[in-house]
Design a protein around this motif. Structure first.
Motif, PDB file in Angstrom:
ATOM      1  N   GLY A 284      76.497  13.044  25.176  1.00  0.00           N
ATOM      2  CA  GLY A 284      76.134  13.554  23.853  1.00  0.00           C
ATOM      3  C   GLY A 284      76.857  12.799  22.767  1.00  0.00           C
ATOM      4  N   MET A 285      76.494  13.157  21.548  1.00  0.00           N
ATOM      5  CA  MET A 285      77.122  12.545  20.376  1.00  0.00           C
ATOM      6  C   MET A 285      78.516  13.141  20.186  1.00  0.00           C
ATOM      7  N   LEU A 286      79.486  12.259  19.980  1.00  0.00           N
ATOM      8  CA  LEU A 286      80.865  12.715  19.806  1.00  0.00           C
ATOM      9  C   LEU A 286      81.097  13.169  18.367  1.00  0.00           C
ATOM     10  N   PHE A 287      81.509  14.417  18.228  1.00  0.00           N
ATOM     11  CA  PHE A 287      81.961  14.967  16.943  1.00  0.00           C
ATOM     12  C   PHE A 287      83.437  15.274  17.069  1.00  0.00           C
ATOM     13  N   ILE A 288      84.184  15.061  15.986  1.00  0.00           N
ATOM     14  CA  ILE A 288      85.614  15.386  16.037  1.00  0.00           C
ATOM     15  C   ILE A 288      86.001  16.171  14.782  1.00  0.00           C
ATOM     16  N   SER A 289      87.075  16.951  14.930  1.00  0.00           N
ATOM     17  CA  SER A 289      87.692  17.523  13.732  1.00  0.00           C
ATOM     18  C   SER A 289      89.197  17.354  13.884  1.00  0.00           C
ATOM     19  N   GLY A 290      89.881  17.299  12.785  1.00  0.00           N
ATOM     20  CA  GLY A 290      91.330  17.082  12.816  1.00  0.00           C
ATOM     21  C   GLY A 290      91.819  16.814  11.412  1.00  0.00           C
ATOM     22  N   ASP A 291      93.125  17.002  11.233  1.00  0.00           N
ATOM     23  CA  ASP A 291      93.676  16.972   9.880  1.00  0.00           C
ATOM     24  C   ASP A 291      93.626  15.599   9.218  1.00  0.00           C
ATOM     25  N   SER A 292      93.594  14.533  10.016  1.00  0.00           N
ATOM     26  CA  SER A 292      93.700  13.194   9.409  1.00  0.00           C
ATOM     27  C   SER A 292      92.356  12.623   8.968  1.00  0.00           C
ATOM     28  N   ILE A 293      91.290  13.375   9.196  1.00  0.00           N
ATOM     29  CA  ILE A 293      89.969  12.824   8.830  1.00  0.00           C
ATOM     30  C   ILE A 293      89.873  12.686   7.314  1.00  0.00           C
ATOM     31  N   CYS A 294      89.332  11.567   6.884  1.00  0.00           N
ATOM     32  CA  CYS A 294      89.292  11.251   5.457  1.00  0.00           C
ATOM     33  C   CYS A 294      88.515  12.306   4.671  1.00  0.00           C
TER      34      CYS A 294
ATOM     35  N   GLU B 188     101.760  -0.363  31.319  1.00  0.00           N
ATOM     36  CA  GLU B 188     100.522   0.403  31.307  1.00  0.00           C
ATOM     37  C   GLU B 188      99.926   0.383  29.898  1.00  0.00           C
ATOM     38  N   VAL B 189      98.611   0.225  29.827  1.00  0.00           N
ATOM     39  CA  VAL B 189      97.947   0.232  28.514  1.00  0.00           C
ATOM     40  C   VAL B 189      97.198   1.560  28.363  1.00  0.00           C
ATOM     41  N   LEU B 190      97.501   2.259  27.268  1.00  0.00           N
ATOM     42  CA  LEU B 190      96.808   3.522  26.989  1.00  0.00           C
ATOM     43  C   LEU B 190      95.595   3.213  26.135  1.00  0.00           C
ATOM     44  N   ASP B 191      94.422   3.314  26.731  1.00  0.00           N
ATOM     45  CA  ASP B 191      93.223   3.083  25.915  1.00  0.00           C
ATOM     46  C   ASP B 191      92.875   4.354  25.153  1.00  0.00           C
ATOM     47  N   GLY B 192      92.380   4.193  23.952  1.00  0.00           N
ATOM     48  CA  GLY B 192      91.966   5.337  23.158  1.00  0.00           C
ATOM     49  C   GLY B 192      90.863   4.944  22.214  1.00  0.00           C
ATOM     50  N   ILE B 193      90.299   5.955  21.572  1.00  0.00           N
ATOM     51  CA  ILE B 193      89.314   5.667  20.518  1.00  0.00           C
ATOM     52  C   ILE B 193      89.791   6.330  19.234  1.00  0.00           C
ATOM     53  N   GLY B 194      89.673   5.573  18.177  1.00  0.00           N
ATOM     54  CA  GLY B 194      89.987   6.107  16.858  1.00  0.00           C
ATOM     55  C   GLY B 194      88.936   5.620  15.903  1.00  0.00           C
ATOM     56  N   SER B 195      89.187   5.834  14.638  1.00  0.00           N
ATOM     57  CA  SER B 195      88.259   5.290  13.647  1.00  0.00           C
ATOM     58  C   SER B 195      88.981   5.189  12.316  1.00  0.00           C
ATOM     59  N   THR B 196      88.434   4.363  11.458  1.00  0.00           N
ATOM     60  CA  THR B 196      88.978   4.236  10.108  1.00  0.00           C
ATOM     61  C   THR B 196      88.911   5.597   9.417  1.00  0.00           C
ATOM     62  N   GLU B 197      87.851   6.331   9.666  1.00  0.00           N
ATOM     63  CA  GLU B 197      87.674   7.638   9.020  1.00  0.00           C
ATOM     64  C   GLU B 197      88.725   8.645   9.490  1.00  0.00           C
ATOM     65  N   ALA B 198      89.139   8.527  10.741  1.00  0.00           N
ATOM     66  CA  ALA B 198      90.150   9.468  11.271  1.00  0.00           C
ATOM     67  C   ALA B 198      91.551   8.904  11.075  1.00  0.00           C
ATOM     68  N   LEU B 199      91.657   7.741  10.587  1.00  0.00           N
ATOM     69  CA  LEU B 199      92.878   6.972  10.322  1.00  0.00           C
ATOM     70  C   LEU B 199      93.517   6.402  11.564  1.00  0.00           C
TER      71      LEU B 199
END
Ligand code: 3SK
Length: 516
Positions: free
Chosen positions: A364-374, A311-322
């Protein structure tokens, strides 16, 4: 005074203290290193960097293939309290010179195959005082130039104890070019590395000490460094490093040879891997796959599971969130979606007026918060003010939440089209086009018609050995599967799509191409 925390120590010496010294940390083309050997090597390379003049908080820029030198150099810079800046090996010398100058790195280390690009990149760069090259040759530069072995030989001795960094100290900068514009250095703290390991790595991927990680994404990508360094080393598992360009045959053989259990790739790899029809036994030990970079089409999720049995777990991340902040969960995959927020991250969808969408079905526009954000982009106040809003980060991605709470990508916010006053998601049309058996890739962009109004136009790449169907057939195919207003008004067959170093499609180039 804040508690001391050094991410390189956390990933190496602390594992030795925890009893993992004899376990294999990393397989590389020349052999393998246990955690005890890796820790010693990191101390040794740190000593060599210190003797070159690297001091805490200074940047060390690395343009190297995935091999043991890059692995240890990243960790050694972080061990010293300096900042590792692993950079793309796909850039030209001129592109690299922007990173060298912007980061103000004093030491630049390159892999032998990138000597020419490096020579251009460091030429006249005011802050570069030393350039190191793996292998036997040296870079022709006014700065001090030496080989990796000469650097080690010139060392005053290993650095036994890591520098006393804090959670907040800078550890890693990753440059992101996005789809346009000047590259931006996303600045990550030591704490961010622990954070992604303890959130996505442990709680979503479920990484265990016996896992063997194999990643198609290289260490210079945020996605790759998490897969091949942060996640395995945080729990005493192993990583497999491969310097050459990924292809499905090679990676399936590596999976078999090293008995890989976690396999990380991107949609532009899964597609050819399914088409290659490889012997499924090569993936017999793989217990889980992960995907990021762009949305994984449902048919690819099914293709990998049906053909290769995982099974492949698809996800979204970003360089900014690491790393990944929204992901599918094992056994609960919603094919075609990015899944659910990763523990430790908050997710909001906001309307253009800033109000928060609470219900399902409204995009809508995706906003995130979390400890790993640059902590921001280095020296880019203009962009920082647009992207970082207190705890929240504007991702630039347009998403919709389903009734089940899963999040589905509708494309980059800027790419979503308004056709006849109605939003059209290019990715929705792309997903439909990719259901056509003759197509390997499809991208839809908005191009102005004679009235200057955007209309969807599809760029398609046919599967190997197959002729692209004609435009009328594909438009009719879309009309069959989608509301008529969403159909592309034109279809252009191309041999390949323009992509960024991270594999993202450069839609602006397609728009430019169509305009000329
Ligand atoms: O593109 C992504 O989804 C991604 C995932 C993990 C880390 C970095 C990136 C850009």
């Amino acid at each position: 005074m804040a508690d001391l925390f050094n991410a390189a120590e956390y990933l190496t010496a602390r594992r030795v203290d925890a009893g993992d010294g004899d376990r294999v940390a990393v397989h590389h083309p020349g052999g393998r290193l246990t955690y005890a050997e890796l820790t010693d090597e990191v101390r040794r390379v740190a000593g060599a960097l210190r003797s070159l003049g690297v001091r805490p908080e200074q940047r060390v820029l690395l343009v190297m293939p995935d091999d043991v030198e890059l692995f240890t150099a990243i960790l050694a810079a972080i061990w010293l309290g300096a900042v590792a800046v692993p950079s793309s090996t796909m850039l030209t010398g001129r592109e690299l010179s922007v990173l060298v100058r912007d980061s103000r790195a004093g030491v630049v280390i390159g892999g032998e195959p990138f000597a020419a690009a490096l020579t251009t990149a460091v030429d006249g760069a005011p802050d570069v005082h030393s350039v190191v090259l793996t292998g036997q040759s040296r870079v022709d530069t006014a700065a001090r130039s030496l080989t990796w072995d000469e650097m080690l030989a010139a060392s005053d001795g290993p650095v036994d104890a890591p520098y006393g960094t804090w959670d907040e100290s800078q550890a890693l900068w990753l440059y992101t070019s996005g789809t346009t514009g000047k590259p931006k250095g996303a600045m990550h703290r030591h704490a961010d590395i622990r954070s992604v390991a303890e959130t996505y790595g442990t709680q979503v991927l479920g990484i265990e000490p016996d896992d063997v990680c194999l990643s198609v994404a290289k260490l210079f990508f945020a996605y790759g460094i998490g897969n091949s360094m942060f996640f395995p080393l945080s729990v005493g598992a192993s990583a497999v490093l491969e310097p050459s360009r990924p292809n499905p045959d090679l990676y399936s053989r590596l999976a078999e040879q090293h008995r890989a259990t976690l396999f990380f790739a991107v949609p532009s790899f899964w597609g050819p891997m399914i088409a290659a029809d490889l012997p499924p036994e090569r993936f017999a030990t793989v217990r889980r796959g992960a995907s990021a970079g762009e949305a994984l089409p449902a048919r690819m999720f099914h293709g990998v599971r049906d053909r290769y049995g995982f099974e492949v777990l698809d996800g979204i991340g970003s360089t900014e969130a690491l790393h990944i902040f929204i992901s599918n969960r094992p056994g609960e995959v919603v094919p075609g979606s990015s899944g659910f927020p990763v523990p430790g991250y908050q997710v909001e969808l906001r309307r253009t007026d800033g109000s928060v969408i609470t219900g399902a079905g409204e995009s809508g526009m995706l906003f995130i918060s979390g400890d790993s954000i640059c902590t921001g982009y280095w020296c880019r106040t203009d962009v920082n003010r647009l992207v970082f809003h207190g705890e929240w980060m504007r991702t630039g991605d347009q998403y919709v939440r389903g009734e089940d709470g899963s999040y589905t990508c509708l494309g980059r916010a800027d790419d979503v089209l308004k056709v006849g006053g109605i939003w059209v998601s290019p990715s929705e049309v792309e997903v439909r086009l990719l259901e056509h058996p003759s197509l390997a890739e499809a991208v839809v962009v908005g191009l102005p018609d004679s009235d200057g109004l955007d209309k969807p136009v599809a760029f398609v790449v046919a599967r190997d050995g197959v002729e692209a169907p004609d435009a009328d057939e594909l438009i009719a195919f879309c009309r069959d599967g989608l509301a008529a207003f969403k159909r592309p008004r034109a279809v252009i067959a191309v041999d390949e799509l323009p992509k960024t170093a991270t594999g993202k499609i450069q839609r602006f180039r397609l728009r430019e191409q169509a305009a000329t």
